[in-house]
Design a protein around this motif. Structure first.
Motif, short mmCIF file in Angstrom:
data_model
loop_
_atom_site.label_atom_id
_atom_site.label_comp_id
_atom_site.label_asym_id
_atom_site.label_seq_id
_atom_site.Cartn_x
_atom_site.Cartn_y
_atom_site.Cartn_z
N TYR B 289 -2.36 22.24 42.49
CA TYR B 289 -3.43 22.05 43.46
C TYR B 289 -3.02 21.09 44.58
CZ TYR B 289 -6.55 24.31 40.08
OH TYR B 289 -7.13 25.18 39.23
N GLU B 290 -2.18 20.15 44.20
CA GLU B 290 -1.79 19.15 45.21
C GLU B 290 -0.41 18.59 44.90
OE1 GLU B 290 -4.09 15.54 45.34
OE2 GLU B 290 -3.80 15.33 47.48
N ALA B 291 0.41 18.47 45.91
CA ALA B 291 1.72 17.81 45.73
C ALA B 291 1.83 16.75 46.83
CB ALA B 291 2.84 18.83 45.86
N LYS B 292 2.07 15.52 46.41
CA LYS B 292 2.04 14.41 47.39
C LYS B 292 3.32 13.59 47.26
CE LYS B 292 -1.36 11.03 48.88
NZ LYS B 292 -2.61 10.42 48.43
N ILE B 293 4.07 13.53 48.36
CA ILE B 293 5.28 12.71 48.34
C ILE B 293 4.85 11.25 48.50
CG2 ILE B 293 7.46 12.16 49.52
CD1 ILE B 293 7.44 15.17 50.41
N VAL B 294 5.28 10.44 47.56
CA VAL B 294 4.84 9.03 47.58
C VAL B 294 5.90 8.20 48.29
CG1 VAL B 294 4.20 7.04 46.17
CG2 VAL B 294 3.59 9.34 45.43
N ARG B 295 5.43 7.55 49.35
CA ARG B 295 6.32 6.62 50.06
C ARG B 295 6.30 5.31 49.28
NH1 ARG B 295 8.89 10.09 52.75
NH2 ARG B 295 7.63 11.49 54.00
N PRO B 296 7.43 4.65 49.18
CA PRO B 296 7.43 3.40 48.43
C PRO B 296 6.54 2.36 49.12
CG PRO B 296 9.50 3.70 49.58
CD PRO B 296 8.74 4.98 49.75
N SER B 297 5.79 1.62 48.36
CA SER B 297 4.91 0.60 48.95
C SER B 297 5.42 -0.79 48.58
CB SER B 297 3.50 0.78 48.40
OG SER B 297 3.50 0.44 47.03
N LEU B 298 4.89 -1.76 49.33
CA LEU B 298 5.26 -3.15 49.05
C LEU B 298 4.80 -3.54 47.65
CD1 LEU B 298 6.64 -5.45 50.55
CD2 LEU B 298 4.41 -6.23 51.28
N GLU B 299 3.69 -2.93 47.25
CA GLU B 299 3.16 -3.19 45.92
C GLU B 299 4.18 -2.85 44.85
OE1 GLU B 299 -0.71 -1.60 45.22
OE2 GLU B 299 -0.47 -1.64 43.06
N GLU B 300 4.82 -1.68 45.04
CA GLU B 300 5.83 -1.29 44.05
C GLU B 300 6.99 -2.27 44.03
OE1 GLU B 300 6.79 3.11 43.86
OE2 GLU B 300 5.42 2.91 45.56
N VAL B 301 7.39 -2.69 45.22
CA VAL B 301 8.49 -3.65 45.29
C VAL B 301 8.09 -4.92 44.54
CG1 VAL B 301 10.01 -4.95 46.85
CG2 VAL B 301 9.10 -2.75 47.57
N PHE B 302 6.86 -5.35 44.78
CA PHE B 302 6.39 -6.57 44.14
C PHE B 302 6.36 -6.43 42.62
CE2 PHE B 302 3.13 -9.40 42.45
CZ PHE B 302 3.48 -10.61 43.02
N VAL B 303 5.76 -5.32 42.17
CA VAL B 303 5.64 -5.10 40.72
C VAL B 303 7.02 -4.99 40.09
CG1 VAL B 303 4.78 -3.52 38.95
CG2 VAL B 303 3.35 -4.06 40.92
N LYS B 304 7.90 -4.28 40.77
CA LYS B 304 9.26 -4.07 40.26
C LYS B 304 10.02 -5.40 40.19
CE LYS B 304 12.87 -0.72 41.27
NZ LYS B 304 13.33 0.22 42.30
#
Lengths: 244, 329
Positions: B289-304
Motif C-alpha cells: 500500500y505504501e513504500a517510503k524511503i526514509v531519509r536519515p534524521s538527526l534523531e537517528e544520529v542521536f539515538v545511534k
C-alpha cells in the motif's frame, strides 16, 4: 558609574518592593508605640520617657531590620530572582551592600519614629544628636548584616523568621535594656558583651541620658567590628554556598 | 571568529564529575546547541561559563581572552536566560526590563527606550504595565529572553527555552530565536528537543553523562547516518510468516517489523532495489500500500550515538516542565 547605576537601582527596587509597603511602614509606627506602652504598663514604678527612648529605638531597629532582610533575600533566592543579581556584572560586595542598604535605611527610619513621638512629650535639647545618629546608623548596619548572616544560613522563608528570633531574643534580654549589665549574673555577662546590641544600646544611653557604662569609642569600635565580621562572613558564605 | 572557546572544562561535585573535560567553541553569529538528556551536564556547563558555578578544571576564553575564574569580567558581554523564568513577580514587564538594564549599567533613557522596543518586538506591549506574576508561562519565558538581551550582549545563553510551555508559545519563541540570530546575536542553546536543535542550530554537540560524544554541523552529523538506507513498507497482510524467506532472498537487507505485523522496515548498507522487493511481497500475497524511503534524521544520529531514546527523554523533561520545576542538567 555603571556600578552606581546598578547599586541605586537595586536599592530603589527593594525600597519600593519591600520597605515602603504600607504594612512595613505601619510596623515602623506601631512597634515603638507598643513597646513604650508595654514598659509603662509593666513597670511597678513610674518610668520616664527619656529612660525608655534608647531601648525602644534600639529594639525598633533590631526588629525592623534583621527579619526583613533575612526574609527578602531568602524569598528572592527561593524564586530564583536573586540569581539574576548574581549574574550581573557587579562585584559580590557591591551587590550585598546594595541589598542591605534598603534595610539599613528602614532601620534608621524605625529608630527615629520613637524620637518623633518622644519629642511631643519631653525636651530633647540635651541629646547628643551626632552620637545618636552614629549609633543608630551602626546599630542598623550591624542588625542588617545579622539579617544577611541569617539569610545565608537558611533556605526557607519560615526558617529565616525562626532563626532571626534565635539571635534577637537573647539580645533583647541581655543587652542591658531590661536588666543593667552590672546586675546580670557574672557567668552571663560575657555573653552579653558578645552581642552587638549591648554596645548600641550603651551609646544611645550615653547620648540621650548620659548613663552609658562602656566607653563610647569602644562601643563604636565593637559595632564596627561586628559589622565587618558579619558582612565578610556572609559574603564569604554567599560565594561558597550560592556559587556552586 | 570564535566568541567562546572552551578547553577541557570540568566540574566535580563531591567526587562526582558532572562535566567531564568538554571542549568546544562557538563562532560569532552562530547558534550552537547542546543536546542531551536530563543530568547530562548542559546547565552545569552554562553555569560554569556564566559564573554561577566554579570551574574545577579547564579553560574558558571569551573573544580570545582567558576568563577562567574571572566570570564577573565577562558577565557584561553575556545575556543569560535560565531554564526557569527568574524575573521579579511584583514588578511589571516594563519595570523588570528597565531594572535588568540598570544591572548592566545602562543609563535611564537608553534602558527605557530599549525596554519599550523589546516589548514591541516580543509582542508584549499590551502586557507592559501588568505585573510579571500575571503573565502566562509563555509570556514569562518571552520576557525573560527579552531581559537577557536588554543590554545587547555579545552572546546569549538560552537554557531549555521552550521546556514546559505550550506549542504556540514554543513556536513563537523559536521564531524569536531565529530572528535574534538573523540580527547577528551569537546564541548558545541547550535543549532536549531534537527538532528544535535541528531547526535552529548551525552546529551541535551531543552531551551525555558530562561528555561530548559528537559535535559538528547538522549536515556533518547527518552524514554519519547516511551509511544506511531504509525503506518503510505498509502491507496489506501479516509479514511475520514471510520474514525468513525475505531474509534469505535479500541477504544484504534486514527486515524489522513495526508496530503492526503489516508494517516493515527494510534496512541495508547499500541501495535498496524496490522492484524485486515489491514483486516478492506480491508473490506472498502481501499487497504494497505504501513504500517510503526514509531519509536519515538527526534523531537517528542521536539515538545511534548516545543509545538514548529521545521520546523518553522528552517525556521526562516535559513532565518536569509542566510541574513548573526547572530542569537542571
Amino acid at each position: 558609574m555603571k556600578a552606581w547605576i546598578a547599586f541605586s537601582s537595586i536599592l530603589m527596587k527593594d525600597m519600593r518592593s519591600y520597605y515602603l509597603k504600607p504594612p512595613n511602614i505601619s510596623w515602623g509606627l506601631i512597634f515603638p508605640v507598643a513597646w513604650t506602652l508595654m514598659f509603662f504598663l509593666r513597670s511597678p514604678v513610674p518610668v520616664a520617657v527619656r529612660d525608655l527612648l534608647p531601648g525602644v529605638m534600639a529594639l525598633s531597629i533590631l526588629f525592623g531590620t534583621t527579619s526583613m532582610l533575612a526574609v527578602t533575600i531568602t524569598f528572592e533566592r527561593k524564586n530564583r530572582s536573586f540569581e539574576r543579581l548574581l549574574l550581573a556584572p557587579i562585584s559580590l560586595n557591591l551587590l550585598m551592600l546594595a541589598k542591605t542598604s534598603g534595610a539599613v535605611l528602614f532601620g534608621v527610619f524605625n529608630a527615629f519614629v520613637p524620637v518623633l513621638f518622644a519629642s511631643f512629650m519631653i525636651t530633647l535639647s540635651e541629646v547628643n544628636w551626632f552620637m545618636v545618629l552614629g549609633s543608630v546608623l551602626l546599630i542598623a548596619v550591624t542588625s542588617t548584616f545579622l539579617g544577611l548572616f541569617i539569610a545565608v544560613s537558611v533556605s526557607q522563608v519560615f526558617e529565616a523568621q525562626t532563626f532571626s528570633n534565635f539571635f534577637r531574643f537573647p539580645m533583647l534580654f541581655l543587652c542591658g535594656l531590661f536588666i543593667p549589665l552590672s546586675e546580670l549574673p557574672v557567668f552571663i555577662r560575657p555573653l552579653s558583651y558578645a552581642l552587638p546590641l549591648t554596645y548600641g544600646v550603651d551609646i544611645l544611653k550615653t547620648a540621650i541620658n548620659g548613663d552609658g557604662v562602656i566607653a563610647v569609642s569602644l562601643n563604636f569600635l565593637m559595632l564596627a567590628a561586628f559589622s565587618i565580621f558579619l558582612f565578610s562572613y556572609s559574603t564569604y558564605n554567599v560565594n561558597r554556598k550560592w556559587i556552586l | 571568529m570564535k566568541i567562546i572557546e572552551v578547553k577541557d572544562l570540568q566540574k566535580d561535585f563531591n567526587g562526582f564529575t558532572a562535566v567531564d573535560r568538554v571542549s568546544f567553541h562557538i563562532n560569532r553569529g552562530e547558534i550552537f546547541g547542546f543536546l542531551g538528556p536530563n543530568g547530562a551536564g548542559k546547565t552545569t556547563t552554562i553555569n560554569m561559563l556564566t559564573g554561577m558555578a566554579r570551574i574545577t578544571g579547564g579553560r574558558v576564553k571569551l573573544m580570545g581572552e582567558d576568563y577562567t575564574g574571572r566570570p564577573k569580567k565577562a558577565q557584561a558581554m553575556m545575556g543569560i536566560v535560565p531554564d526557569e523564568s527568574n524575573l521579579y513577580e511584583e514588578l511589571t514587564g516594563l519595570e523588570n526590563l528597565i531594572f535588568c538594564g540598570a544591572l548592566y549599567g545602562m543609563d535611564k533613557e537608553h534602558r527605557r527606550a530599549r525596554a519599550a522596543r523589546l516589548l514591541q518586538q516580543f509582542g508584549l506591549e499590551e502586557a507592559a504595565e501588568r505585573p510579571f506574576k500575571a503573565y502566562s508561562k509563555g509570556m514569562k519565558r518571552k520576557l525573560t529572553i527579552a531581559a537577557g538581551i536588554i543590554h545587547e550582549p555579545e552572546i546569549l545563553f538560552l537554557d531549555e527555552p521552550t521546556t514546559g510551555i505550550d506549542v504556540a508559545f514554543a513556536r513563537q519563541i523559536r521564531e524569536l530565536i531565529g530572528e535574534l540570530h538573523r540580527k547577528g546575536t551569537t546564541i548558545f542553546l541547550t535543549t532536549h528537543y531534537i527538532e528544535e536543535a535541528e531547526r535552529l542550530c548551525q552546529r551541535l554537540a551531543f552531551i551525555v553523562r558530562g561528555k561530548i560524544v559528537r559535535e559538528g554541523t547538522v549536515e556533518e552529523l547527518m552524514k554519519e547516518a547516511q551509511g544506511e538506507n531504509i525503506v518503510n513498507f505498509t502491507l496489506g497482510g501479516d509479514f511475520s510468516g514471510a520474514r525468513e524467506e525475505f531474509a534469505r532472498r535479500f541477504p544484504g537487507c534486514s527486515f524489522k517489523i513495526g508496530k503492526t505485523n503489516s508494517a516493515v522496515s527494510v534496512h541495508s548498507s547499500s541501495a535498496i532495489a524496490l522492484f524485486p522487493l515489491v514483486k516478492l511481497f506480491e508473490e506472498n500475497n502481501l499487497p504494497v500500500y505504501e513504500a517510503k524511503i526514509v531519509r536519515p534524521s538527526l534523531e537517528e544520529v542521536f539515538v545511534k550515538t548516545t543509545g538514548i531514546e529521545l521520546q523518553k527523554m522528552q517525556e521526562q523533561k516535559d513532565r518536569k516542565g509542566r510541574k513548573g520545576g526547572g530542569t537542571r542538567s
